[in-house]
Design a protein around this motif. Sequence first.
Motif, PDB file in Angstrom:
ATOM      1  N   VAL A 153       0.825  -1.212   0.000  1.00 29.88           N
ATOM      2  CA  VAL A 153       0.000   0.000   0.000  1.00 29.88           C
ATOM      3  C   VAL A 153       0.861   1.264   0.000  1.00 29.88           C
ATOM      4  CG1 VAL A 153      -1.950  -1.134   1.113  1.00 29.88           C
ATOM      5  CG2 VAL A 153      -0.167  -0.121   2.532  1.00 29.88           C
ATOM      6  N   HIS A 154       2.150   1.094  -0.249  1.00 29.01           N
ATOM      7  CA  HIS A 154       3.058   2.248  -0.214  1.00 29.01           C
ATOM      8  C   HIS A 154       2.744   3.216  -1.364  1.00 29.01           C
ATOM      9  CE1 HIS A 154       6.830   4.541  -0.284  1.00 29.01           C
ATOM     10  NE2 HIS A 154       7.036   4.100   0.931  1.00 29.01           N
ATOM     11  N   PRO A 155       2.814   4.539  -1.125  1.00 29.53           N
ATOM     12  CA  PRO A 155       2.488   5.493  -2.190  1.00 29.53           C
ATOM     13  C   PRO A 155       3.427   5.427  -3.388  1.00 29.53           C
ATOM     14  CG  PRO A 155       3.395   6.619  -0.254  1.00 29.53           C
ATOM     15  CD  PRO A 155       3.086   5.215   0.161  1.00 29.53           C
ATOM     16  N   ARG A 156       4.624   4.834  -3.238  1.00 29.55           N
ATOM     17  CA  ARG A 156       5.559   4.714  -4.359  1.00 29.55           C
ATOM     18  C   ARG A 156       5.678   3.274  -4.865  1.00 29.55           C
ATOM     19  NH1 ARG A 156       8.836   8.620  -6.131  1.00 29.55           N
ATOM     20  NH2 ARG A 156       8.800  10.625  -5.077  1.00 29.55           N
ATOM     21  N   ARG A 157       4.644   2.485  -4.666  1.00 31.21           N
ATOM     22  CA  ARG A 157       4.724   1.090  -5.089  1.00 31.21           C
ATOM     23  C   ARG A 157       4.783   0.945  -6.612  1.00 31.21           C
ATOM     24  NH1 ARG A 157      -0.218   2.328  -3.220  1.00 31.21           N
ATOM     25  NH2 ARG A 157      -2.056   1.956  -4.507  1.00 31.21           N
ATOM     26  N   ALA A 158       4.416   1.984  -7.356  1.00 35.86           N
ATOM     27  CA  ALA A 158       4.433   1.903  -8.824  1.00 35.86           C
ATOM     28  C   ALA A 158       5.761   2.364  -9.427  1.00 35.86           C
ATOM     29  CB  ALA A 158       3.285   2.738  -9.409  1.00 35.86           C
ATOM     30  N   VAL A 159       6.736   2.718  -8.579  1.00 38.46           N
ATOM     31  CA  VAL A 159       8.017   3.206  -9.089  1.00 38.46           C
ATOM     32  C   VAL A 159       8.908   2.022  -9.434  1.00 38.46           C
ATOM     33  CG1 VAL A 159      10.096   4.524  -8.566  1.00 38.46           C
ATOM     34  CG2 VAL A 159       7.870   5.350  -7.788  1.00 38.46           C
ATOM     35  N   LEU A 160       9.251   1.886 -10.711  1.00 42.60           N
ATOM     36  CA  LEU A 160      10.146   0.834 -11.183  1.00 42.60           C
ATOM     37  C   LEU A 160      11.568   1.381 -11.255  1.00 42.60           C
ATOM     38  CD1 LEU A 160       7.937  -0.552 -14.093  1.00 42.60           C
ATOM     39  CD2 LEU A 160       8.322  -1.613 -11.879  1.00 42.60           C
ATOM     40  N   MET A 161      12.525   0.595 -10.779  1.00 35.97           N
ATOM     41  CA  MET A 161      13.920   1.001 -10.793  1.00 35.97           C
ATOM     42  C   MET A 161      14.674   0.459 -12.014  1.00 35.97           C
ATOM     43  SD  MET A 161      13.668   2.714  -8.048  1.00 35.97           S
ATOM     44  CE  MET A 161      15.341   3.276  -7.793  1.00 35.97           C
TER      45      MET A 161
END
Length: 416
Positions: A153-161
């Motif tokens: 549920v983290h607000p940056r869960r959609a950030v791909l590295m």
Amino acid sequence: MATIPTSAAVSHVGKIRASNQDSGYLGRNLYLVADGMGGHAGGDVASHIAAQRIAEADHPYATPEDAVAALESALIAANGLLAETVFDHNELTGMGTTVSALARVHDKLALAHIGDSRVYRFRGGELEQITTDHTFVQRLVESGRITPEEAAVHPRRAVLMRVLGDVDASPEIDTAILDLQPGDRWLICSDGLSGYVTEEKMTQVLGTIRTAQGAADRLVKESLDHGAPDNVTVVLVDIDDSDGASGAPPIFVGSAAHPLTFGKEEEEVRRPIRLPTLLLHPLKAVPPEDAHFEPESESYLDELIEEDRRRAIRRRILWGVGVGLAAAAIVLAGWLGYRWTQMHYYVGVDGGNVAIFQGVQQSIGPISLSHVYQTTSIPVDDLPTYQQEAVEATISADSLRDAHDIVDRLSAAAGD
């Protein structure tokens, strides 16, 4: 949707997305899932190009090491092709795709992986995630800063590295050689499944549904039953005693199954959520944040972690302020309530004499809401019987003056 005897590939657009940005491939020796990113800017184009290019590596290999090298080269070639496509079509700038691919070589599997699509192995009734997500929240989990439950549920869960696309000329690809056993089930899926269906449910489906097609269809249905906010793609491969290569024709699903098109006449929009879906799945059935790439440099990662730390501090401060305000409100309400009780009076008995009490005749636990305001010199025993009974039962007064008036009347009756 299509099948081969011991394998299946299914892709569904989901209930909210307007287009399918996933692609899947089920070949003779090679299997993959690609999940495009970039929204209307070209996520479907990215997964299509990558899947079609990597599928060219679908042929027999002498050794699993040869297969690993071929898969890694195919992913790098797809990355270059995506960069060339963006150069020719500027409107696609920022597009990219994840890729999770497997190639079978006899009793081994060669793996190549980048992004947050996943490979799972179901063996002996247990499901194990084989790949590691290349995401910001996974970095936080690995460093012990957050739990896997918080990552979901983290607000940056959609950030791909890490992704394939026009963002990195030489992306780092995870590779491995894995053992096979007859009876294994290998699942490759986009986060449209893993992000919305629990591993417990996946384990149940893979352990109870015998056919690959039936299990793949059921996994997609589970995602749809959870609102399916994202595209969902499943490639399922059952391992038997054969040497691996299938005689069935290869198939594509999702974006790669359709002709490649560039650009749209109008910007893609998400379909509205139906009310029953929202009511049944209020947390899951919300439009997912579009995945996007952010560079995997240590300095930038440190900045993200620091920003996350500041956000956590802000949350704790806001939580503390909220708790403090709630506590203050409770204290204020209690004080006001107590003040209200002290505006009331009644006449009763204290030590055998008539007394005026301030408050009301109730208690909150061990706390009495009344106390003796004034004890008179009037013995209760001197009162007529009916007035004794009234005083012992207490006589309510509208005010302190009214209480004094009652005492004066009782004094007169006692004197008589």
